[in-house]
Structure formats: C-alpha cells, structure tokens
Design an enzyme around this catalytic site. Sequence first.
Site, short mmCIF file in Angstrom:
data_model
loop_
_atom_site.label_atom_id
_atom_site.label_comp_id
_atom_site.label_asym_id
_atom_site.label_seq_id
_atom_site.Cartn_x
_atom_site.Cartn_y
_atom_site.Cartn_z
N SER A 238 0.84 -1.18 0.00
CA SER A 238 0.00 0.00 0.00
C SER A 238 0.89 1.24 0.00
O SER A 238 2.10 1.15 0.07
CB SER A 238 -0.88 0.02 1.25
OG SER A 238 -0.06 0.24 2.39
N LYS A 239 0.26 2.39 -0.04
CA LYS A 239 1.03 3.62 -0.11
C LYS A 239 1.93 3.82 1.11
O LYS A 239 2.94 4.50 1.05
CB LYS A 239 0.09 4.80 -0.26
CG LYS A 239 -0.71 4.67 -1.54
CD LYS A 239 -1.17 5.99 -2.09
CE LYS A 239 -1.80 5.81 -3.47
NZ LYS A 239 -2.92 4.85 -3.45
N ARG A 240 1.57 3.19 2.18
CA ARG A 240 2.39 3.28 3.38
C ARG A 240 3.78 2.73 3.12
O ARG A 240 4.74 3.07 3.78
CB ARG A 240 1.79 2.44 4.52
CG ARG A 240 0.39 2.79 4.88
CD ARG A 240 -0.04 1.93 6.06
NE ARG A 240 0.52 2.44 7.29
CZ ARG A 240 -0.10 3.30 8.09
NH1 ARG A 240 -1.29 3.73 7.75
NH2 ARG A 240 0.45 3.72 9.20
N GLY A 242 5.57 3.19 0.64
CA GLY A 242 6.35 3.98 -0.30
C GLY A 242 5.85 3.76 -1.71
O GLY A 242 4.75 4.17 -2.03
#
Length: 457
Positions: A238-240, A242
């Site tokens: 996920s965007k977490r 990176g």
Amino acid sequence: MTVVTRIAPSPTGKLHIGTARTALFCKLFAQHMGGKYLGRIEDTDKERSTEENVQLIEQALDWLDLQPDEPWVYQSKHEARHKELAEKLLAEGKAYKCFATAEELEQMREEQRARNENPMYDNRWRERTDHPEGTAYVVRLKTDLEGYTSWDDIVQGHIDYPNTQIDDFIILRSDGSPTYQLAVVADDHDMGVTHVVRGDDHINNTPKQIMLYKALGFDVPHFAHMPLIHGEDGKKLSKRHGAVAAMDFKDMGYLKEALVNYMLRLGWSAGDLEKINYEEAIKLFELKDITKSPANMDIQKLNWLNGEYLKDMSPEAILEEIMPYLNTDLSTSAKERLLKGLPGLVQRENLLPNLAKAADIYIADSIELNEQAAQKLADADKDKLAELVSKLEQTPWEEDDLSATIKGFVKETGLKMPMVMMPLRAALVGTPQAPGVSELLIVIGKDESLNRLKAQF
RNA sequence: GUCCCCAUCGUCUAGAGGCCUAGGACACCACCCUUUCACGGUGGAGACAGGGGUUCGACUCCCCUUGGGGAUGCCA
C-alpha cells in the site's frame, strides 16, 4: 492455436507495480509462444475511471516497454454488445430480472450476517414471473445451485469451487450497464484471449466467469492466477510502503531494465539465474514456473540489480540517465570528465540520484573545498607534495604509471599513505571522499590536474 | 462466520520420495585486497511453521492445527 494474452488495467489509479508485473508476464508468455499480447482499459466503473489515469497507465507501460501489440481496447465502448449478450441470456432463460432494491438487499445481507451466514443473494426473483411494470431491475445470471465449478489453473493447479458459494450475480445493472463479470467474459472472448493471466485476487471471480462462458456458449480460456506482491513487512502493498505505482520507481531513480528484471524474479525463477535480460526471459518464461506463494518486495535486491545494469551501460548512456538529477548545465570539459569518470563511479553507487551526487566532483570547473578537504590540506606537508607534483608532471599520464610514481614517492619519503592521498584528493576535487588518486588524475586530465595541484602545493 | 488460495534462511528462490550434511542470490558478519568510499576474493551465520499419517525412506504425498492473503458489492 495462437496464444493471446491481455493486460486489463482499470483506470481508477496509477499503474500498480503488481499490474506492471502482470503485464510483463502476459507479454513474455505471448512472445515466448509466438502469440499476441493485447491491452484493454476496464473503464466500466464510470464513477472512478478517469482519462488522466488512462494516460498515466499508458505512460508507465510505455516506460517499461510493455505496451500491448495492438491499440488499446476500451471496455466502455462495448456496452451495446454486453447488453445484447445479457438480453440473449434473458431470452434463453439463463438469466432473469431481479426487482429487489439495493436497500432491500442490504437488509437481507444484514440478516444473514446476524445469523452468521455467508451474505449471498437469496434468489428471491429467480423463479418469479410477476414482474412489475416500469420498475428498475437488474439482470442476474441463473447459476448452478449445486456441484462444483472446476478448472486447472496453470499456476495454482486444480481448483474446485463449490457452487453453493456462488449466488446469482448481477450481469446488468439497473441503469442497463454491464458489470465487470459480464464485460470481462464478453471482451476476452471477443478479443480472442486464450490465456487469462491475472492476480490471484481474481480466483474467486473465476467460477462466476466460467459459468458465464458456458451460458454464453463460449470456449473457456486457460487461467493463470499469480500471487500478489506484498510489502517488505509481508502486508499488502500500500502507499504506506512507499512505492506502489510503477512510475514511482522511475522517479526514485531506477533503470527500467533493473525493475523489469526484478519484477520477473518476483514470483518466477529459472534455476539459479538472477540477472536475466529481456531476450533471455522470452526464451525461458513459462507460466507454469510462476510460484504459488505471494512475494514480498525487497528494495535492497532491486538496488543491487540496478547497480548491475548500471555497470553494463556505456558512459554516454549513464550520463543520459543521470542528467535529470544533475540539474545544471555541463561545460564541455565537465562532460568530458564525466564520460571518463562515470565507469569508476558506477562501481560505488547503485542508484541514479546517488550516482549523480557522486558525479558532482567532476562537474565544477573550479574547485571549491569542503570542510574536510580544507582540513586535510591544512594538515598536509605542502613542500613535500610539491615535489610529488613535479614528479607526476614527468610521468607518462597513464593510471598505472601515475600510481607507481605516487607509491614510489610514499616509499622514499616515508610519509603515511593517507597523508599523501587525502590532500591530493582534496586538491583535485575538493573532497577526500572520491575515487583513487590515479583514477582522478586520468579523469581530470593532465593539464587540469596539474593546474589544480599547483594551486595548492 | 463461510468459502477459495498460500506456507523452505531476514527477503527472492532451487527442490517435482532417496541426488539434501537442504543449493543459489540480495542483505548481514569476518578476513583478504586496498589510497578514503566502493568493486572484487575467501569464509561464516542463517530455513523445510507445528502435529499426525502414508512409505523401507519424506522439504517433497494425505489430514489436522497455526499463520498469512483473498472473496463474500448494482468496484474492477
């Protein structure tokens, strides 16, 4: 039979790294089999699909050289055909109209959940004929109530899916638009797709689609469900974590060849091979060699691969790659130095931005000392070093000869190596953090090197 | 909850019943090389999730447990 694969991104976001890998596998397999690799934009979700995302997806695929063999097909343009197919199923009694409202169904699911049951449509309109006039309805497929829907998945093996788990799903929404299930089946059939290669999050959709293929009288294609890519912590990417979009990797300074090689090895292998170029990959790639378990992203290995590819490139090609990170114009002499110095620098840095930073030492035409360099020069025995400089001046300007001269000098004067090398580096490039002195002398060239040295000693 | 899928070093993986004292790669550690930082070389540590079967013999086959992922939408 000619193999036809397809990549089918939905333009509800950027091109995900997982989708990029699916595209890679689809293209590789098609090429391996001498078949075709097509592309279809799945834009039936009118709420979330945007033209901008379409552009972004195509740019990313373009960067990776994973463009389809033929122009993109837009799923939304086939709505008429999808409807026609749904009408056909309706006429044949293989599908039926359901007049239940969304609210009504939500309540039904609520009750099922309360009873600890799997929320599923309860077929309330399957057999009814008392259709109201002028009321909105959806079209549902009359699915098999018992037995199993099975298929031999090329990567997952044989899968039996109990039909009791599949409800009469919607194929046409109340606004008359087709749902995903109908659209994929229709389009894959119409495009002649023989091998559906996609993420294993679609395994649950497959039995529904097989039922649709059969109801429509279409041949069922081969399926290959590949595991998803997870983040470094094993959780879903996920965007977490990176980077999730393929283009993020370009922005971070990775070479497309390295990213492609890395994606290839994520979930697929050919013995002990690690570095595999695209041409070799075409020869080696088989869907059956895809691993069944999900893979975690390991940025360190990507970094290593990036370095490997960098080392294979010509100085000109490397320079072109790092230009965007240099954000300065290069003088003719700076460019000359860079071209000579890059092969040495590339041994030290794996990533484009870092390499660009390291290349700084060759860019400036005039030296600016950093703090460390000033200190090294302050500590240096300048008179002795001046002797060295004149010896160097008499030496043939070849790396080995220069190195020999310096070593001989160190020996006869009894000076410590670092007391010679460090001030020399400082004088030459303004920082002690630099390649070997003889390498620097060659890269900078005789005249300029002597200028810089004489300015200090 | 129910259903589907998955399970070898920290990570990517090899392994298709004896070839396994479980191999390779990245990362890690040590040493060597050395002119800083690297490259390179040598070596090291490091895994079959657990429990039952089947078999003369299981990493490999079956079952259960555990763990992870996915589905359960008029999203794709």
